[in-house]
Design an enzyme around this catalytic site. Structure first.
Site, PDB file in Angstrom:
ATOM      1  N   ASP A 125       4.197   5.673   3.812  1.00  0.00           N
ATOM      2  CA  ASP A 125       4.182   4.232   4.205  1.00  0.00           C
ATOM      3  C   ASP A 125       2.889   4.201   4.814  1.00  0.00           C
ATOM      4  O   ASP A 125       2.121   5.094   5.027  1.00  0.00           O
ATOM      5  CB  ASP A 125       5.354   4.128   5.248  1.00  0.00           C
ATOM      6  CG  ASP A 125       5.545   2.619   5.551  1.00  0.00           C
ATOM      7  OD1 ASP A 125       4.831   1.915   5.138  1.00  0.00           O
ATOM      8  OD2 ASP A 125       6.605   2.043   6.163  1.00  0.00           O
TER       9      ASP A 125
HETATM   10  C1  BGC Z   1       5.978  -0.989   5.915  1.00  0.00           C
HETATM   11  C2  BGC Z   1       6.314  -1.045   4.190  1.00  0.00           C
HETATM   12  C3  BGC Z   1       5.538  -1.711   3.513  1.00  0.00           C
HETATM   13  C4  BGC Z   1       4.058  -1.430   3.897  1.00  0.00           C
HETATM   14  C5  BGC Z   1       2.998  -2.004   2.973  1.00  0.00           C
HETATM   15  C6  BGC Z   1       4.533  -0.786   5.958  1.00  0.00           C
HETATM   16  O1  BGC Z   1       4.344  -1.527   6.974  1.00  0.00           O
HETATM   17  O2  BGC Z   1       6.843  -0.455   6.496  1.00  0.00           O
HETATM   18  O3  BGC Z   1       7.792  -1.246   3.849  1.00  0.00           O
HETATM   19  O4  BGC Z   1       5.735  -1.561   2.174  1.00  0.00           O
HETATM   20  O5  BGC Z   1       3.589  -1.620   5.135  1.00  0.00           O
HETATM   21  O6  BGC Z   1       2.864  -3.523   3.207  1.00  0.00           O
END
Ligand code: BGC
Length: 811
Positions: free
Chosen positions: A229
């Site tokens: 993530d």
């Molecule tokens: C979120 C993800 C997301 C990523 C990119 C993170 O903060 O938890 O779900 O895909 O950011 O935006």
């Protein structure tokens, strides 16, 4: 493309560089070797492609894309084909925008209605979660676009999501929190899986051997790419060793040196790095092969699909005296600001810039329907506005039917923080109560991403839950209200009466260091139905304008061995006057067991559409997993021999048909964990609140529980800003970061949703993420110097800061 040969021609540095992003959304490219870059974007219910400034909180603009209903809404359709169709449309939008991987779907279980991100997740039930996620992945990937199944795993709260350590017993991990991921991985092979921010059993998910290597790769046979993530990378080399391939986004080469050093000093076998690079290259070239140059999707057709998806997902929760559907020439009053400014999606990284946005007010006008309108509340205010309410009451008193649009406003739920209660804004609750005194025919249309308490439930006649219904939600809800579409959504989660009824009430988001999952397998209806707890609406519940009759259940055998399967069939007939669709649910109940089990568990569902008077025979196939629990002694699924009920229902509490089967075990001599004397509380839930003592949970957990709060010790790069906020230097940091965020969010209000999301994301994150996700202003050396100061090693700290700033300025 011979990828193995290509890897041979890469230098160690090039391999290391490929293991992290080039920028916020793209993978690294290597010109010398003609290795191109590919782009990823959020997800999950639409495309958030940021053409210029990038962020992961939905702050900067993205290109217009269809905003489909969010996962909580489409989950209520219980319609695999619909999810696949949405997936195909998302894939087409990616093709047009040159995006190769869309970040979704999210398969985390709704452990508590409070999780701020529940609107992005599917269900409290892992079977439904896995089936719906798999369908969506199949749809997207059929277009040659990759998906990223997220957030793997046990990421069920936003509070301290980047530092919290999830403590869940092994059986619950397998039965509840992993099995949706397992189904999606096995059924639809997502091209990528995203490791979550949190820790599990003390180790960050992105370097967690158990999660990544033992379960995902070795047990489930997953050979796709695993990425972090955004900002979830902690120990890069450990991650590589256990199967984490790609760090996202770019951390400006922060870890490249660590990787090359680790190979050079034999801490990391280059073969492991090569395997990772192979998986990254496989993804890149698969994506490149599937790229189009001039693809154009049909945005009108996608808008129409967004309307259909919303209409088929809305849940009719109350319809006293058949107040719905409405007649087109009733004297209609429409009340509530949501009718003009709809709440149609959630806040955070999934926020879409829609291609169009409907609202009920305009849509009614287009349809030539006469109505009176009153605002009733101001979306920005929580306290009841007497003036607006009085006006609305006047309008309501003159109407024959009133439809109130109400629910959760933006500031109530978001990625980045959890809700603190389950209430709607008082301005909405109060309005509904007052209007119900003026008029006997009140219908409430709810918007929001999660269950709410409804103190006015007895006062109204009709209730439609639209959840967050996307850009076409207004057409969809009008179709449902006027009967052009017969509602067929069913809740993918239970609606408790009060927050205090929820099984994780005492434990959700409580610990500063750990999140204890003391309620174990009793999540959602697994708890309410076992404890005979009254609920507002049970899991799987939803009304229709027609009625369905279930009959003729037959089962292919009444005894089976668990290595075989069993088939059953039944007839469903539409016995009402209008066409409609029904979701038939199959639950299994173990009649008697040594290990505690829930009253029933969902193991199958089918959605059928029937014209009035028509019937259809439907079939289910059950196998070992339908009857099994996870046995921690054999580390595998096991069936305890005995009788099981097969229950067919229209909800978890509306069981229409029942059969029983004797299942013989192929492993009859396995030792079954028995907690009847060590943790009897789990066996005896009837009519009780779920209060689980430390000792009871510990005996289930099987080892001493780690401290749930911070312990004394030095602050490290994995301490959060919150952890250091009481120190002298921590206070200075807090003040200056808060000031900066207010500037960026353009607000002074600390309750503003953007401010809260940004602030809590930083406040509760490990300090290292300020380096990883920053613009290069803070280096790891500077942070380490700062930490010395925070730890009151002033001399060393100032010295390190000095050296770090010399280094940074090339002196
Ligand atoms: C979120 C993800 C997301 C990523 C990119 C993170 O903060 O938890 O779900 O895909 O950011 O935006």
């Amino acid at each position: 493309m011979n990828i193995k040969e290509l890897i041979k021609s890469m230098t160690l540095e090039e391999k290391a560089a490929l293991c992290s992003g080039k920028n916020f959304w793209s993978l690294e490219s290597i010109e010398r070797l003609n290795i191109p870059s590919i782009m990823m974007t959020d997800g999950p219910h639409g495309l958030r492609k940021q053409a210029s400034n990038a962020d992961h909180m939905g702050l900067n603009k993205s290109v217009p894309a269809t905003c489909f209903p969010t996962a909580v809404t489409t989950a209520s359709s219980w319609d695999r084909e619909l999810l696949q169709e949405i997936g195909e449309a998302l894939g087409e939008e990616c093709l047009q925008e040159g995006v190769s991987v869309i970040l979704g779907p999210g398969a985390n279980i709704k452990r508590s209605p409070l999780c701020g991100r529940n609107f992005e997740y599917i269900s409290e039930d892992p079977y439904l979660t896995g089936e719906m996620a798999a369908a969506m992945i199949t749809g997207i990937q059929s277009k040659g676009i990759g998906t990223s199944l997220k957030h793997y795993a046990v990421n069920n709260q936003e509070k301290r999501r980047m530092v919290i350590d999830s403590i869940v017993d092994e059986r619950t991990l397998r039965e509840i929190y992993l099995s949706g991921f397992e189904t999606a991985v096995k059924k639809s092979q997502p091209w990528t899986v995203m490791g979550a921010y949190n820790k599990l059993y003390g180790t960050y998910c992105c370097e967690n051997k158990k999660l990544l290597k033992d379960v995902l790769r070795d047990e489930w046979g997953y050979d796709g790419l695993v990425l972090t993530d955004w900002g979830a990378c902690n120990d890069r080399v450990e991650g590589l060793k256990v199967g984490l391939d790609l760090e996202m986004p770019s951390s400006n080469g922060l870890y490249d040196k660590q990787i090359t050093q680790a190979v050079k000093n034999s801490q990391l076998d280059e073969k492991i790095l090569n395997r990772t690079v192979e998986r990254i290259l496989n993804l890149i070239f698969k994506c490149i092969e599937n790229k189009y140059t001039n693809y154009k999707y049909d945005s009108d057709a996608h808008h129409t699909l967004a309307i259909k998806a919303a209409a088929q997902s809305m849940v009719l929760l109350k319809n006293d005296d058949s107040i719905l559907p409405l007649s087109k020439d009733c004297k209609l009053a429409i009340i509530g600001e949501f009718a003009k400014s709809p709440r149609y999606q959630g806040a955070g990284s999934s926020r879409i810039n829609p291609t169009k946005l409907e609202n009920v007010f305009d849509e009614l006008t287009h349809r030539g329907i006469n109505f009176a309108y009153s605002k009733g509340y101001d979306c920005q205010e929580d306290t009841p506005n007497e003036e607006l309410i009085n006006e609305a009451c006047k309008v309501a008193a003159e109407a024959s039917t009133v439809v109130i649009f109400a629910g959760l406003t933006d500031r109530y739920e978001s990625e980045g923080f959890d809700r603190e209660h389950m209430r709607m804004p008082e301005s909405h609750n109060h309005l509904i109560k007052r209007i119900a005194k003026e008029n006997q025919n009140v219908i409430v249309v709810l918007s929001g991403g999660s269950p709410v308490e409804m103190p006015w439930f007895e006062d109204i006649q009709g209730l439609v839950n639209t959840y967050l219904s996307g850009q076409g939600g207004a057409s969809a809800v009008l179709d449902v209200l006027f009967g052009d579409v017969n509602p067929s959504g069913k809740l993918a989660e239970t609606y408790p009466i009060n927050l205090s009824d929820t099984p994780s009430y005492h434990y959700f988001a409580k610990g500063r260091k750990t999140a204890e999952y003391r309620e174990s397998i009793y999540v959602g209806y697994r708890y309410y139905d076992t404890a005979y707890k009254d609920v507002l609406f049970p899991f799987g519940f939803g009304l229709s304008y027609t009625q369905f009759q279930y009959s003729d259940m037959t089962i292919s055998k009444d005894t089976m061995i668990d290595t075989e399967g069993v088939t059953l069939s039944l007839k469903v007939k539409n016995v009402g006057k209008v066409a409609g669709a029904e979701v038939i649910q199959l639950y299994i109940k173990d009649q008697e067991s040594t290990i505690f089990r829930p009253e029933k568990e969902l193991k199958g569902f089918v959605k059928v559409y029937l014209e009035p008077g028509m019937d259809k025979t439907i079939h289910f196939v059950l196998n070992k997993r339908s009857f099994a629990y996870y046995n921690i002694n054999i580390k595998d699924w096991h069936v305890e021999e005995g009788f099981f009920d097969i229950l067919i229902g229209a909800s978890s509490r509306d069981i229409r048909l029942k059969e029983k089967i004797f299942v013989r075990s192929s492993q009859p001599n396995v030792l079954i964990p028995d907690y009847r004397s060590s943790a009897s509380v789990y066996y005896n839930l009837k009519n009780k609140d779920l209060e689980i003592s430390h000792t009871d949970f510990e005996s289930l957990y099987g080892k001493p529980l780690p401290p749930s709060d911070l312990t004394e010790g030095e602050y490290t790069i994995n301490s959060s800003l919150e952890d250091v906020s009481e120190t002298f230097f921590g206070k200075i940091l807090v003040r200056s970061i808060k000031r900066k965020i207010k500037e960026v969010a353009n607000t002074k209000d600390e309750n503003d949703v953007t401010f809260r999301m940004m602030w809590l994301s930083i406040f509760e994150s490990p300090l290292r993420t300020m380096v990883q996700m920053g613009d290069g202003a803070l280096s790891m050396d500077l942070l380490n110097g700062l930490l010395k100061l925070i730890n009151r090693k002033y001399f060393k700290g100032f010295f390190m800061l000095l050296c770090a700033s010399f280094k940074k300025n090339g002196l």
